[in-house]
Design a protein around this motif. Structure first.
Motif, PDB file in Angstrom:
ATOM      1  N   ALA A  99      31.121  98.950  77.726  1.00  0.00           N
ATOM      2  CA  ALA A  99      30.631  97.800  78.494  1.00  0.00           C
ATOM      3  C   ALA A  99      31.724  96.743  78.609  1.00  0.00           C
ATOM      4  CB  ALA A  99      29.418  97.191  77.790  1.00  0.00           C
ATOM      5  N   ASP A 102      32.150  89.983  77.852  1.00  0.00           N
ATOM      6  CA  ASP A 102      32.833  88.705  78.107  1.00  0.00           C
ATOM      7  C   ASP A 102      32.611  87.752  76.927  1.00  0.00           C
ATOM      8  OD1 ASP A 102      30.254  87.755  78.395  1.00  0.00           O
ATOM      9  OD2 ASP A 102      30.399  87.401  80.548  1.00  0.00           O
ATOM     10  N   LEU A 121      24.774  94.865  79.734  1.00  0.00           N
ATOM     11  CA  LEU A 121      26.097  94.378  80.131  1.00  0.00           C
ATOM     12  C   LEU A 121      26.633  95.223  81.282  1.00  0.00           C
ATOM     13  CD1 LEU A 121      27.518  94.157  76.482  1.00  0.00           C
ATOM     14  CD2 LEU A 121      26.797  92.229  77.918  1.00  0.00           C
ATOM     15  N   PRO A 122      27.642  94.732  81.997  1.00  0.00           N
ATOM     16  CA  PRO A 122      28.243  95.565  83.046  1.00  0.00           C
ATOM     17  C   PRO A 122      28.846  96.838  82.427  1.00  0.00           C
ATOM     18  CG  PRO A 122      28.969  93.271  83.239  1.00  0.00           C
ATOM     19  CD  PRO A 122      28.239  93.387  81.930  1.00  0.00           C
ATOM     20  N   LEU A 123      28.595  97.954  83.093  1.00  0.00           N
ATOM     21  CA  LEU A 123      29.121  99.245  82.630  1.00  0.00           C
ATOM     22  C   LEU A 123      30.603  99.333  82.970  1.00  0.00           C
ATOM     23  CD1 LEU A 123      28.376 102.207  81.639  1.00  0.00           C
ATOM     24  CD2 LEU A 123      28.099 102.756  84.071  1.00  0.00           C
ATOM     25  N   ARG A 124      31.406  99.806  82.041  1.00  0.00           N
ATOM     26  CA  ARG A 124      32.822 100.039  82.373  1.00  0.00           C
ATOM     27  C   ARG A 124      32.945 101.282  83.242  1.00  0.00           C
ATOM     28  NH1 ARG A 124      37.106  99.201  77.571  1.00  0.00           N
ATOM     29  NH2 ARG A 124      38.078 100.877  78.759  1.00  0.00           N
ATOM     30  N   THR A 134      22.248 105.576  81.939  1.00  0.00           N
ATOM     31  CA  THR A 134      22.141 104.294  82.638  1.00  0.00           C
ATOM     32  C   THR A 134      21.238 104.402  83.856  1.00  0.00           C
ATOM     33  OG1 THR A 134      24.084 104.873  83.924  1.00  0.00           O
ATOM     34  CG2 THR A 134      24.458 103.570  81.926  1.00  0.00           C
ATOM     35  N   ASP A 138      24.887 100.315  87.360  1.00  0.00           N
ATOM     36  CA  ASP A 138      26.222  99.907  86.943  1.00  0.00           C
ATOM     37  C   ASP A 138      26.166  98.935  85.757  1.00  0.00           C
ATOM     38  OD1 ASP A 138      25.261  97.801  88.294  1.00  0.00           O
ATOM     39  OD2 ASP A 138      26.667  97.909  89.963  1.00  0.00           O
ATOM     40  N   SER A 139      25.052  99.009  85.011  1.00  0.00           N
ATOM     41  CA  SER A 139      24.922  98.239  83.776  1.00  0.00           C
ATOM     42  C   SER A 139      24.560  99.209  82.657  1.00  0.00           C
ATOM     43  CB  SER A 139      23.825  97.182  83.925  1.00  0.00           C
ATOM     44  OG  SER A 139      22.603  97.812  84.255  1.00  0.00           O
ATOM     45  N   VAL A 209      24.141  90.567  82.579  1.00  0.00           N
ATOM     46  CA  VAL A 209      24.976  91.006  83.698  1.00  0.00           C
ATOM     47  C   VAL A 209      25.329  89.801  84.555  1.00  0.00           C
ATOM     48  CG1 VAL A 209      25.053  92.385  85.812  1.00  0.00           C
ATOM     49  CG2 VAL A 209      24.207  93.389  83.680  1.00  0.00           C
ATOM     50  N   ASP A 210      24.327  88.952  84.820  1.00  0.00           N
ATOM     51  CA  ASP A 210      24.653  87.663  85.448  1.00  0.00           C
ATOM     52  C   ASP A 210      24.061  86.554  84.586  1.00  0.00           C
ATOM     53  OD1 ASP A 210      23.327  89.473  88.115  1.00  0.00           O
ATOM     54  OD2 ASP A 210      22.048  88.487  86.655  1.00  0.00           O
ATOM     55  N   HIS A 239      18.858  94.876  87.614  1.00  0.00           N
ATOM     56  CA  HIS A 239      19.289  94.753  86.225  1.00  0.00           C
ATOM     57  C   HIS A 239      18.249  94.068  85.361  1.00  0.00           C
ATOM     58  CE1 HIS A 239      23.131  96.216  87.364  1.00  0.00           C
ATOM     59  NE2 HIS A 239      23.198  95.320  88.327  1.00  0.00           N
TER      60      HIS A 239
END
Ligand code: AMP
Ligand code: MG
Length: 338
Positions: A99, A102, A121-124, A134, A138-139, A209-210, A239
């Protein structure tokens, strides 16, 4: 005692074509000793499922990078939908491999990990996680459990474990090894018996995510999170499901999708299941676990092959076992879009 190759054979879906449900397997009860954990880790490396205690409830663990292992989780639980699963890792450093963490996520992790808090969290892009984990979003949902047996198993295994609660879908979450066996004996390779779980409710899920949002109340009180992050809204988009398992939107192919196709139409990419002519095949052996494992890549590949003017046609998938979850996902891919 089983050796590795026997276990591998037992789980090879290609050896039992036409079946829709994994045959009953003897479920081992393992002690949380070095030897028991080594056995559990070896089973996990073969793609088998091992239930283990966390401080919340017992989790049904499978290698989160292995599509077949994750498909088996859905099969063992009898989940009718491919909702995303929580990925368990031993520490924040391991979480960073999957992930994007931040500064805000880091401060939450510093305050509550290890513990009953899951962060979405955002997925790498280079996470290497199964798309089934998932639900192709994309999380990714990640948790660092505090339970010493969960910690020891994660370190013995050395990889990420997808682990929803270790109970059949729709039943109460297990807080003892005996509860796991009541529901899943014969459907999973092993359970590590670590006694009773202390918390007994599931992890709190915090979306990061946001803007931070509460996705599910659980073992960490919302007030504790709000002390750090300010007021937390609950709410829904891709999300932020309104309820666990209810995601508002998923990857949908651009090309029109036709289901239960028994014939060919022009400009169609035909996706087969079992024998017969096809451009792509979810499972040539008509194995539902294999088909589930291939589902998300195949949707994307079919979409790419179809191009801007093509269509996609799926052969019929039986509405039994994992076929229900596969058909649920395909119906959504085929639904008219605004
Ligand atoms: P569990 O059944 O306890 O493993 O909880 C899984 C729940 O976590 C799902 O039903 C979702 O509500 C949430 N979840 C897991 N992964 C994600 C994700 N990538 N994005 C949003 N929510 C997620
Ligand atoms: Mg559950």
């Amino acid at each position: 005692m089983n050796n590795g190759s026997q276990a591998r054979l037992r789980f090879n879906p290609l050896l039992s074509p036409q079946r829709s449900v994994t045959p009953m397997i003897p479920t081992e009860t393992l002690d949380p000793t070095a030897e028991g954990l080594a056995r559990a880790a070896a089973l996990l490396r073969q793609g088998a499922l091992v239930a283990f205690p966390t401080e919340t409830v017992y989790g049904l663990g499978g290698d989160a990078r292995d599509d077949l292992a994750v498909a088996r989780i859905f099969e063992a639980k009898g989940r009718p939908r491919f909702n995303p699963l929580i990925v368990h890792v031993p520490d924040l450093e391991a979480a960073r491999r999957y992930a994007v963490v931040d500064a805000r996520a880091e401060s939450v992790a510093a305050a509550f990990w290890p513990g009953p808090l899951t962060l979405v969290l955002p997925l790498r892009a280079d996470s290497g996680l199964s798309a089934l984990v998932t639900a192709d979003l994309d999380s990714v949902a990640i948790r660092v459990p505090a339970h010493p047996v969960a910690q020891a198993l994660l370190r013995a295994f050395g990889g990420p474990l997808a682990a929803p609660s270790a109970n059949p879908s729709g039943r109460v979450s297990p807080t003892r090894a005996a509860h796991v066996l009541e529901g899943l004996s014969g459907r999973i390779a092993a359970v590590v018996d670590g006694g009773s779980c202390a918390v007994g409710v599931e992890s709190t899920i915090l979306g990061l995510v946001d803007a931070p949002s509460l996705l599910r109340p659980g073992g960490i009180a919302v007030e504790q999170l709000e002390a750090l992050l300010g007021p937390l809204p609950t709410g829904g988009n891709a999300h932020k499901p309104n309820a666990p398992g209810q995601l508002a939107s998923h990857y949908a192919p651009a090309a029109p999708v036709r289901l239960n196709a028994t014939d060919w139409e022009a400009h169609e990419i035909r996706v087969g299941f079992g024998a017969g002519r096809s451009d792509l095949n979810l499972s040539p052996a008509a194995d539902l676990v294999e088909a589930a494992a291939n589902l998300f890549h195949t949707l994307r590949e079919a979409d790419a092959k179809a191009g801007p003017h093509g269509k996609i046609a799926f052969a019929p998938i039986p509405e039994t076992g994992l076929g229900r979850a596969i058909n649920d996902r395909l119906r959504r891919a085929a639904a008219p879009r605004p």
